[in-house]
Design an enzyme around this catalytic site. Structure first.
Site, PDB file in Angstrom:
ATOM      1  N   LYS A   1      29.251  -6.330 -10.045  1.00 39.59           N
ATOM      2  CA  LYS A   1      30.007  -5.997  -8.736  1.00 39.59           C
ATOM      3  C   LYS A   1      29.061  -6.999  -7.716  1.00 39.59           C
ATOM      4  O   LYS A   1      28.204  -7.152  -7.928  1.00 39.59           O
ATOM      5  CB  LYS A   1      30.032  -4.845  -7.810  1.00 39.59           C
ATOM      6  CG  LYS A   1      31.271  -4.596  -6.726  1.00 39.59           C
ATOM      7  CD  LYS A   1      32.557  -4.564  -7.918  1.00 39.59           C
ATOM      8  CE  LYS A   1      33.761  -4.046  -6.787  1.00 39.59           C
ATOM      9  NZ  LYS A   1      34.799  -3.499  -7.459  1.00 39.59           N
TER      10      LYS A   1
ATOM     11  N   GLY B   1      50.472   7.701   1.096  1.00 39.97           N
ATOM     12  CA  GLY B   1      50.153   6.259   1.206  1.00 39.97           C
ATOM     13  C   GLY B   1      51.248   5.300   0.556  1.00 39.97           C
ATOM     14  O   GLY B   1      51.452   5.744  -0.855  1.00 39.97           O
ATOM     15  N   VAL B   2      51.987   4.415   1.282  1.00 40.18           N
ATOM     16  CA  VAL B   2      53.104   3.715   0.499  1.00 40.18           C
ATOM     17  C   VAL B   2      52.708   2.061   0.516  1.00 40.18           C
ATOM     18  O   VAL B   2      53.453   1.446   1.128  1.00 40.18           O
ATOM     19  CB  VAL B   2      54.307   4.189   0.807  1.00 40.18           C
ATOM     20  CG1 VAL B   2      54.782   5.298   0.141  1.00 40.18           C
ATOM     21  CG2 VAL B   2      54.590   4.230   2.302  1.00 40.18           C
ATOM     22  N   GLY B   3      51.568   1.676   0.237  1.00 41.63           N
ATOM     23  CA  GLY B   3      51.164   0.330   0.148  1.00 41.63           C
ATOM     24  C   GLY B   3      51.649  -0.191  -1.143  1.00 41.63           C
ATOM     25  O   GLY B   3      52.670   0.206  -1.404  1.00 41.63           O
ATOM     26  N   ASN B   4      51.131  -1.395  -1.506  1.00 38.15           N
ATOM     27  CA  ASN B   4      51.660  -2.209  -2.325  1.00 38.15           C
ATOM     28  C   ASN B   4      51.959  -1.588  -3.511  1.00 38.15           C
ATOM     29  O   ASN B   4      53.008  -1.523  -4.413  1.00 38.15           O
ATOM     30  CB  ASN B   4      50.988  -3.796  -2.610  1.00 38.15           C
ATOM     31  CG  ASN B   4      51.123  -4.583  -1.357  1.00 38.15           C
ATOM     32  OD1 ASN B   4      52.029  -4.536  -0.538  1.00 38.15           O
ATOM     33  ND2 ASN B   4      50.000  -5.379  -1.161  1.00 38.15           N
ATOM     34  N   VAL B   5      50.715  -1.141  -4.212  1.00 39.11           N
ATOM     35  CA  VAL B   5      50.731  -0.207  -5.336  1.00 39.11           C
ATOM     36  C   VAL B   5      51.498   0.932  -5.217  1.00 39.11           C
ATOM     37  O   VAL B   5      52.371   1.128  -6.262  1.00 39.11           O
ATOM     38  CB  VAL B   5      49.378   0.064  -5.748  1.00 39.11           C
ATOM     39  CG1 VAL B   5      49.281   1.152  -6.983  1.00 39.11           C
ATOM     40  CG2 VAL B   5      48.438  -1.145  -6.155  1.00 39.11           C
ATOM     41  N   ALA B   6      51.589   1.768  -4.202  1.00 39.58           N
ATOM     42  CA  ALA B   6      52.497   3.030  -4.281  1.00 39.58           C
ATOM     43  C   ALA B   6      53.921   2.740  -4.143  1.00 39.58           C
ATOM     44  O   ALA B   6      54.698   3.361  -4.658  1.00 39.58           O
ATOM     45  CB  ALA B   6      51.760   3.680  -2.928  1.00 39.58           C
TER      46      ALA B   6
END
Length: 364
Positions: free
Chosen positions: A80, A180-185
């Site tokens: 990382k 959570g309903v972001g891009n992935v969700a």
């Protein structure tokens, strides 16, 4: 912090400090373990309070990538990088190109990618100086936005967890509470809706919630209420640490499976939910679709091949459950053990090869 003691305690290989006065670059690259292959992990840009905090973050995240890549079945180690700076004001072409030269100087031991505070455009600038970068623009042969692939992997892992809990991997009629309903969700909700699952959703952004309610016939609840709603599956897809002393007593779900990182507030919470009979799909196993996808770029990206590998998250989650039963440990620990066992097998195989090679040479 005592850096060398920390590195010795967790068996790190390398820590690289990168400085470029003209661009203002201050970066740290941490390489944890390269037993399985070169270290792959993203570059985070953040305004750390202290330089010690940046070092600790790089080290912690690099070790996490070792486990994530090993558990995903990738021939990659863990690394990382962090860049100290404000991603809203300190970015420049010269800064990322300077960082790219440092990545190049490691001759492939570390491969970088997008992370918190960095974008595809930033990766494109790094790419001007090194080939050891993934997640660049599709014009350069990249896989593009990883969110849909990550969501597909979470969906596959959720089905495996459902099979463990309910005896079938069908999600039709199952009530899934998505935090959570972001891009992935959002893409995860799309998969679940198509299979006939019933969605309960929450997010601090009303527009994001409204979109999912309208498109997927979801029911919206306030953020604080998502833990206690009657449901079959709780899917944490926002911040980490939502499985904790306060929320566990509220949970009605039989399964926890979502895309968020660091879902357990503390290690002890893995044991607590295990004792309660809740089936937990460990976060870094179920959400590995993104890293599996970008790793395919190293071979010349092929979407069909990448998605086939992401499908195997189902089997990876099943293996975690098998180890949990075999060793009578929570699945959070079983995931670590699965990764460690794979690394150890490859290390032993490599050592055996080197020993045999030495014996052959010594006899000559």
């Amino acid at each position: 912090m005592e850096i060398f003691k920390y590195m010795a305690d967790y068996d790190y290989e390398q820590l690289v400090f990168c400085h470029d006065e003209s661009s203002g670059l201050k970066a740290i690259i941490a390489i944890h373990d390269t037993t399985l292959g070169p270290a792959l992990g993203g570059t985070r840009m953040w305004t750390y309070e202290t330089e010690a905090a940046a070092v600790e973050d790089a080290l912690r995240l690099a070790r996490g990538m070792t486990y994530k890549n090993a558990a995903a079945g990738l021939n990659l180690g863990g690394g990382k990088a962090v860049i100290i700076g404000d991603p809203r004001s300190d970015k420049s072409e010269e800064l990322f190109r300077a960082f790219g030269r440092y990545v190049q100087s490691l001759n492939g031991r570390y491969i970088t990618a997008e992370d918190v505070g960095t974008t595809v455009e930033d990766m494109d600038l790094i790419y001007q100086e090194t080939n050891y970068v993934t997640g660049i623009s599709p014009a350069y042969g990249s896989s593009g936005n990883p969110s849909p692939v990550t969501a597909f992997g979470v969906y596959r892992g959720m089905k495996a967890a459902a099979k463990e809990a309910f005896g079938t991997d069908s999600l039709q009629g199952k009530v899934v509470a998505v935090q959570g309903v972001g891009n992935v969700a959002y893409k995860l909700c799309e998969h679940l809706h198509k299979e006939g699952a019933k969605l309960i959703v929450t997010d601090i952004r009303k527009d994001a919630v409204d979109k999912v309610v309208q498109e997927f016939n979801a029911t919206a609840v306030d953020p604080d209420d998502i833990y206690s709603v009657p449901c079959d599956i709780y899917a944490p897809c926002a911040l980490g640490g939502t499985i904790n002393d306060q929320t566990i007593p509220l949970l009605k779900a039989k399964v926890i499976a979502g895309s968020a990182n660091n879902q357990l507030k503390e290690a002890k919470h893995g044991q607590i939910i295990h004792d309660l009979g809740i089936v937990y799909a460990p976060d870094y196993v179920i959400n590995a679709g993104g890293v599996i996808n970008v790793a395919d770029e190293l071979h010349g990206y092929n979407e069909e091949r990448a998605l086939k590998k992401v499908e195997a998250i189902y089997q990876n989650i099943e293996k975690v459950f098998e180890i949990s039963k075999r060793d009578d440990i929570p699945t959070s620990e079983a995931a670590d053990r699965m990764a460690e066992e794979r690394i150890e097998k490859i290390r032993n195989s490599r050592n055996q090869f080197l020993q045999n090679g030495f014996h052959i040479l010594s006899r000559r």
